[in-house]
Scaffold this active site. Structure first.
Site, PDB file in Angstrom:
ATOM      1  N   ASP A   1       0.859  -1.178   0.000  1.00 45.16           N
ATOM      2  CA  ASP A   1       0.000   0.000   0.000  1.00 45.16           C
ATOM      3  C   ASP A   1       0.899   1.233   0.000  1.00 45.16           C
ATOM      4  OD1 ASP A   1      -1.721   2.075   0.500  1.00 45.16           O
ATOM      5  OD2 ASP A   1      -2.683   1.173   2.250  1.00 45.16           O
TER       6      ASP A   1
ATOM      7  N   SER B   1      -1.445  14.784 -13.574  1.00 44.00           N
ATOM      8  CA  SER B   1      -2.666  14.797 -14.377  1.00 44.00           C
ATOM      9  C   SER B   1      -2.852  16.171 -15.003  1.00 44.00           C
ATOM     10  CB  SER B   1      -3.879  14.487 -13.495  1.00 44.00           C
ATOM     11  OG  SER B   1      -5.085  14.696 -14.192  1.00 44.00           O
TER      12      SER B   1
ATOM     13  N   TYR C   1      -8.770  15.806  -6.052  1.00 42.80           N
ATOM     14  CA  TYR C   1      -7.898  15.112  -6.999  1.00 42.80           C
ATOM     15  C   TYR C   1      -6.949  16.098  -7.679  1.00 42.80           C
ATOM     16  CZ  TYR C   1      -6.542  12.206 -11.002  1.00 42.80           C
ATOM     17  OH  TYR C   1      -5.825  11.509 -11.953  1.00 42.80           O
TER      18      TYR C   1
ATOM     19  N   ALA D   1      -5.990  19.003  -6.618  1.00 46.06           N
ATOM     20  CA  ALA D   1      -5.034  19.529  -5.639  1.00 46.06           C
ATOM     21  C   ALA D   1      -3.891  18.547  -5.392  1.00 46.06           C
ATOM     22  CB  ALA D   1      -5.754  19.839  -4.330  1.00 46.06           C
ATOM     23  N   SER D   2      -4.221  17.259  -5.292  1.00 48.05           N
ATOM     24  CA  SER D   2      -3.186  16.252  -5.039  1.00 48.05           C
ATOM     25  C   SER D   2      -2.221  16.135  -6.209  1.00 48.05           C
ATOM     26  CB  SER D   2      -3.820  14.888  -4.736  1.00 48.05           C
ATOM     27  OG  SER D   2      -4.470  14.349  -5.886  1.00 48.05           O
ATOM     28  N   LYS D   3      -2.742  16.275  -7.426  1.00 53.83           N
ATOM     29  CA  LYS D   3      -1.895  16.172  -8.619  1.00 53.83           C
ATOM     30  C   LYS D   3      -1.054  17.442  -8.820  1.00 53.83           C
ATOM     31  CE  LYS D   3      -3.115  12.041  -9.922  1.00 53.83           C
ATOM     32  NZ  LYS D   3      -2.146  10.902  -9.940  1.00 53.83           N
TER      33      LYS D   3
END
Length: 326
Positions: free
Chosen positions: A108, A187, A200, A202-204
């Site tokens: 993980d 992305s 999503y 923000a994380s990318k």
């Protein structure tokens, strides 16, 4: 009037026009240099035969196909995901496609200890690491106000951001020895910020900020390729998302609400382009390629809107000061 304000205002009046004039001379030269460099880079692809590649999120979608592309090039593989049965199927296919040796590791990426474990396992088995492919990721497609438990969406950052940073941290010492490469699956959402994909996106975007800084720190011994992908056929594009409660589910109906109206690119040609770009040491790869034009339009329009808003505010302030003075 504040002295610091006057200093910064004066610097803006001098530096901004100076930079704009300089860019008129520099950009054509940079474009020409990039064109020449890309031409030679295209014919200097790394030979992957016998080299070791670790791929996270390799049980399906982009990660699975990237494993196959590396296998066709004769690379040894360490494939990581949480589903052992799926990984074993991928491993069998990779061996048939030409990989000399494939190691399956259940792990993980959001767990730092497990990340250290699968990097250590790769080194213990092969004695080296040449490419680290950070592909694992999750998404969630809901309007922000409809999320019922916002704390559960920390998983997006845990997997997409920290799940890339953790393996990179443990892999760097080994990649330095082999002058290796790091792949980061960001992305196009990092630039386009579509609705329903706020977490999503923000994380990318965080990945790009982090790895652009790391690129400078690791140069020239380790190169980094960042992917800014559009909609590629995968479990994610077919509806594997976080629910409003933060649970990972398969929801084809919800994926239609997020991706409807956009053409989906087949995984195989996309991953071939990605792996070739990594082997050439390219800084960025965008698939489908036409998304690159959208990035430019989006950034240009945002800059234009910001400038117009700033000019409007300055005009309003100027008229306000005149009125107050009178």
């Amino acid at each position: 009037m504040d002295l610091n304000y006057l200093i910064h205002k004066s610097m803006s009046l001098v530096i901004i026009p100076l930079v704009l004039v300089s860019l008129c001379w520099i950009l054509p030269l940079l474009f020409l240099f990039r064109l020449i460099f890309s031409f030679f880079q295209f014919f200097s692809q790394e030979n992957m035969a016998g080299k070791v590649v670790l791929v996270t999120g390799a049980s399906s979608g982009i990660g699975e196909q990237m494993a196959y592309e590396y296998a066709k090039k004769g690379a040894c593989l360490v494939i990581v995901a949480r589903r052992k049965k799926k990984l074993e199927e991928v491993a069998a296919q990779a061996r048939e496609l030409g990989s000399p040796d494939v190691v399956v590791v259940c792990g993980d990426v959001s767990n730092i200890n497990e990340c250290k474990q699968f990097i250590d396992e790769a080194i213990h088995h092969f004695g080296r690491l040449d490419h680290l492919v950070n592909n694992a990721g999750v998404t969630g497609g809901y309007p922000f106000e409809e999320i019922t438990d916002i704390t559960k969406f920390a998983l997006l950052m845990d997997v997409n951001f920290w799940g890339t940073v953790y393996p990179t941290y443990f892999a760097i010492p080994h990649l330095r020895k082999t002058k290796g490469k790091i792949f980061v699956n960001s992305s196009s959402c990092a630039f386009l910020q579509p609705p329903r994909l706020s977490f999503y996106s923000a994380s990318k975007a965080a990945l790009i900020g982090f790895f652009e800084a790391l690129r400078i720190e690791l140069a020239p011994s380790v190169t980094i390729t960042i992917a800014t992908l559009g909609i590629i056929d995968s479990e994610m594009s077919r509806g594997k998302i976080l629910s409003k409660d933060g649970e990972l589910i398969l929801s084809p109906e919800n994926s239609k609400g997020v991706f409807e109206g956009f053409p989906v690119m087949n995984t195989e040609p996309a991953t071939k382009s990605i792996v070739d770009s990594i082997c050439r040491g390219e800084r960025y790869v965008t698939e489908p390629q036409w998304y690159g034009a959208i990035h430019l339009l989006k950034n240009g329009s945002c800059t234009l809107r910001r400038n117009r808003a700033l000019q409007k505010k300055q005009t309003e302030n100027a008229f306000g000061n005149v009125s107050n003075g009178s």
